[in-house]
Motif scaffolding. Sequence first.
Motif, mmCIF file in Angstrom:
data_model
loop_
_atom_site.group_PDB
_atom_site.id
_atom_site.type_symbol
_atom_site.label_atom_id
_atom_site.label_comp_id
_atom_site.label_asym_id
_atom_site.label_seq_id
_atom_site.Cartn_x
_atom_site.Cartn_y
_atom_site.Cartn_z
ATOM 1 N N LEU A 167 0.838 -1.306 0.057
ATOM 2 C CA LEU A 167 0.156 0.176 0.083
ATOM 3 C C LEU A 167 0.775 1.228 0.012
ATOM 4 N N ALA A 168 2.035 1.187 0.664
ATOM 5 C CA ALA A 168 2.808 2.289 0.786
ATOM 6 C C ALA A 168 3.213 2.932 -0.625
ATOM 7 N N LEU A 169 3.214 1.916 -1.643
ATOM 8 C CA LEU A 169 3.498 2.193 -2.812
ATOM 9 C C LEU A 169 2.423 3.100 -3.885
ATOM 10 N N PHE A 170 1.198 2.467 -3.457
ATOM 11 C CA PHE A 170 -0.072 2.799 -4.204
ATOM 12 C C PHE A 170 -0.268 4.078 -3.794
ATOM 13 N N ILE A 171 -0.609 4.533 -2.469
ATOM 14 C CA ILE A 171 -1.018 5.751 -1.780
ATOM 15 C C ILE A 171 -0.376 7.069 -2.409
ATOM 16 N N PRO A 172 0.855 6.984 -2.564
ATOM 17 C CA PRO A 172 1.385 8.137 -2.834
ATOM 18 C C PRO A 172 1.268 8.581 -4.445
ATOM 19 N N ILE A 173 1.354 7.155 -5.191
ATOM 20 C CA ILE A 173 0.860 7.634 -6.605
ATOM 21 C C ILE A 173 -0.539 7.981 -6.664
ATOM 22 N N LEU A 254 -6.320 1.818 -9.430
ATOM 23 C CA LEU A 254 -5.224 1.845 -8.574
ATOM 24 C C LEU A 254 -5.737 1.110 -7.441
ATOM 25 N N ALA A 255 -6.926 1.784 -6.915
ATOM 26 C CA ALA A 255 -7.454 0.877 -5.683
ATOM 27 C C ALA A 255 -7.775 -0.180 -5.744
ATOM 28 N N PHE A 256 -8.203 -0.946 -6.994
ATOM 29 C CA PHE A 256 -8.297 -2.230 -7.044
ATOM 30 C C PHE A 256 -7.321 -3.006 -6.890
ATOM 31 N N VAL A 257 -6.167 -2.663 -7.675
ATOM 32 C CA VAL A 257 -4.982 -3.254 -7.792
ATOM 33 C C VAL A 257 -4.333 -3.412 -6.344
ATOM 34 N N ALA A 258 -4.568 -2.400 -5.467
ATOM 35 C CA ALA A 258 -3.974 -2.303 -4.301
ATOM 36 C C ALA A 258 -4.555 -3.269 -3.181
ATOM 37 N N LEU A 259 -6.126 -3.433 -3.554
ATOM 38 C CA LEU A 259 -6.885 -4.400 -2.587
ATOM 39 C C LEU A 259 -6.487 -5.718 -2.884
ATOM 40 N N LEU A 260 -6.529 -6.193 -4.510
ATOM 41 C CA LEU A 260 -5.812 -7.431 -4.549
ATOM 42 C C LEU A 260 -4.684 -7.871 -4.237
ATOM 43 N N THR A 261 -3.525 -6.939 -4.290
ATOM 44 C CA THR A 261 -2.506 -7.349 -3.895
ATOM 45 C C THR A 261 -2.569 -7.626 -2.384
ATOM 46 N N THR A 262 -3.226 -6.953 -1.445
ATOM 47 C CA THR A 262 -3.279 -6.947 -0.225
ATOM 48 C C THR A 262 -3.706 -8.319 0.134
ATOM 49 N N LEU A 263 -5.223 -8.565 -0.381
ATOM 50 C CA LEU A 263 -5.596 -9.971 -0.348
ATOM 51 C C LEU A 263 -4.468 -11.152 -0.499
ATOM 52 N N LEU A 280 -6.976 -10.134 9.079
ATOM 53 C CA LEU A 280 -6.909 -9.859 7.657
ATOM 54 C C LEU A 280 -8.146 -9.160 7.127
ATOM 55 N N THR A 281 -9.281 -9.596 7.747
ATOM 56 C CA THR A 281 -10.458 -8.719 7.492
ATOM 57 C C THR A 281 -10.481 -7.437 7.888
ATOM 58 N N ALA A 282 -10.181 -7.295 9.089
ATOM 59 C CA ALA A 282 -9.997 -5.947 9.298
ATOM 60 C C ALA A 282 -8.849 -5.027 8.642
ATOM 61 N N PHE A 283 -7.959 -5.735 8.337
ATOM 62 C CA PHE A 283 -6.751 -5.002 7.245
ATOM 63 C C PHE A 283 -7.463 -4.701 6.195
ATOM 64 N N VAL A 284 -8.245 -5.321 5.522
ATOM 65 C CA VAL A 284 -8.735 -5.086 4.165
ATOM 66 C C VAL A 284 -9.752 -4.059 4.375
ATOM 67 N N ILE A 285 -10.530 -3.970 5.339
ATOM 68 C CA ILE A 285 -11.593 -2.887 5.472
ATOM 69 C C ILE A 285 -10.698 -1.442 5.833
ATOM 70 N N TYR A 286 -9.628 -1.563 6.587
ATOM 71 C CA TYR A 286 -8.879 -0.362 6.750
ATOM 72 C C TYR A 286 -8.143 -0.030 5.395
ATOM 73 N N ALA A 287 -7.639 -0.929 4.741
ATOM 74 C CA ALA A 287 -6.864 -0.752 3.586
ATOM 75 C C ALA A 287 -8.096 0.129 2.545
ATOM 76 N N SER A 288 -9.379 -0.464 2.233
ATOM 77 C CA SER A 288 -10.126 0.041 1.501
ATOM 78 C C SER A 288 -10.676 1.488 2.009
ATOM 79 N N MET A 289 -10.693 1.630 3.291
ATOM 80 C CA MET A 289 -10.983 2.902 4.048
ATOM 81 C C MET A 289 -9.835 4.050 3.265
ATOM 82 N N VAL A 290 -8.460 3.667 3.596
ATOM 83 C CA VAL A 290 -7.304 4.363 3.122
ATOM 84 C C VAL A 290 -7.265 4.821 1.752
#
Length: 590
Positions: A167-173, A254-263, A280-290
Amino acid sequence: MNHLHFGPHFERLRLLHPVRWRIAAGLLCMALTVGAQLAFPQAIAYFIDNVAALTRRGVTPGMVAAMLAFSLLYALASAARFYLLQSSGHMIVMGVRRRLFDVVINQPIAFFDKHHGGELNSRLTSDVSALHESLTIGAANALRSLCVFAGGIAMLLHLSPMLSLPLALFIPISLYLGKLSGSNYRQRARAISASLAASGKVAQEYFAHARLVQAFNQQGGAMARYAQAMRQLLDVSLAGTRLLAVFQGAQGLLAFVALLTTLCFGAHLIGQGRLSVGELTAFVIYASMVTDTAGAISEFWNTWMRTMGSTDRIFDILRSHRPVPDAAPQPPLAGHIALREVRFAYPERTQATALDGVSLSIRAGEKIALVGASGAGKSTIASLVLGHYQPVTGSLHFDGIDARVLGVAQLRRQMAVVEQEPALFSGSIADNITFAVPDRQVTREEMLAAARLAHAHDFIAAFPDGYETLVGERGVQLSGGQKQRIAIARAILRAPKILILDEATSALDAASEQQVQRALDTLMQGRTTIIIAHRFSTIVKADRIIVMEDGRICQQGTHAELLRAGGQYARLIQQQLSQFQQLHDSTATL
Ligand SMILES: Nc1ncnc2c1ncn2[C@@H]1O[C@H](COP(=O)(O)OP(=O)(O)OP(=O)(O)O)[C@@H](O)[C@H]1O
């Protein structure tokens, strides 16, 4: 990141100052809702990871009560946040509109030569609305997004620093994309707001002259010009929308790619026993929030840039306001006016000299008539005396004091003007008569006396509602002579020392003419009067006649003196007389 770069942003943010406490309360409520939002995925993780124990124990009444109380608090905080921040936006916008109106109405007349009513109205309405949009919904959402974004990242790092790496890669982009499209959008927003103002000007002009448009059957032509203005607006708006569409697509991808990578990476970590399913569930929810909030922050950046673009002109106008210090108060004027070697060109046409070295001294109480061909500079002299423009060189003096020392506000308090086609505002006749004396309470007796002196009382009293009759756009339509007599009553009530009369060129019928003339004679008594004269009867009665030609005074004197001298005046009178003779002859042959 210098001051100049941030200046325009701060300029807009300063608008928040008057409602800072309301905003602070709104932000407090927002902090509560954001806290709840951030706690939610943690609660889900807890439920998932402890589902077996919870099923065994069952849900206790205490837990239900706590959940209900939590939900209620969340709902209350959300409602309060929404109200407090939205209402702050409404208040700011109202304040900006009031300030803008105040600055515009106090601008020198040259400003109105440059900016038309339709354009200014568009600044007050649509441009300020853009400010409203971004300062209310936009800013509140962006701020909430920013808090959720920061809190979400903290939670992600807390749950699994390892899983946070992709995620640290996707968010700045994503944030960079937002900044890029925002800066481009600002340019477009300026063009959109200019097109909107231009189309507003076209519509206002045609609506204001609807009678003329219909009389010449030009509705089709008017429509074509408006359609052309609309086409321009559509073109610039579509260009902006295309830019946003590309940006939105890129953000979504970008958001989709980030979520799939996380999963995928998360599943791998669960396999290694370094992460629970709940985590992992909580992480995915936080990631989609971010990722969502990163998108929302970039989107707000676009909205903010649009606001910056479309409010640039508002701030240009607000900045142009330079308060004029009050001039030292002087005793009331006797009414002597002197123009000394005045040269003047209109700011919009600096090449064309409107007055070319005019020197003129008018005694207190003297009535002078300005005559001359159209465009000779008669109205320009009146405008300078009224302080609408300043001479380019030379000076104006009142009772021997330089006009700049007296200040326009002080001077105008002792002046009144009766225009060629007097403007009446929407409101009652009484409002229109007392319009000229806003700084004190006018008694009804004073108003009636002024109307009587202006020979207006009888026709006003004949209306069923008398002085309360509504005039202006939606009210009763008055004849030219009636409007003039109301304007004269208005000027009488002002009791000026100096009077400027722009005589109507269009002739009234004989009876109205006589009434208006009698009203004017009363008004002029004992006052220094400058008449932009068109009628023979007025010219002959003046104490002195000033003949103008191409921005210069070419002759002056009484009617008899000027006729004897021959020249320009004699020619003008000759022209009027021959016109009159032709009219007389053609009536005689009927
Ligand atoms: N607001 C303005 N901006 C630019 N030029 C102007 C403006 N008002 C007048 N002028 C120009 O200044 C010159 C003098 O105009 P002015 O209105 O003083 O003439 P006038 O003698 O009053 O004419 P009229 O009898 O037709 O009203 C003209 O050439 C006119 O085109």
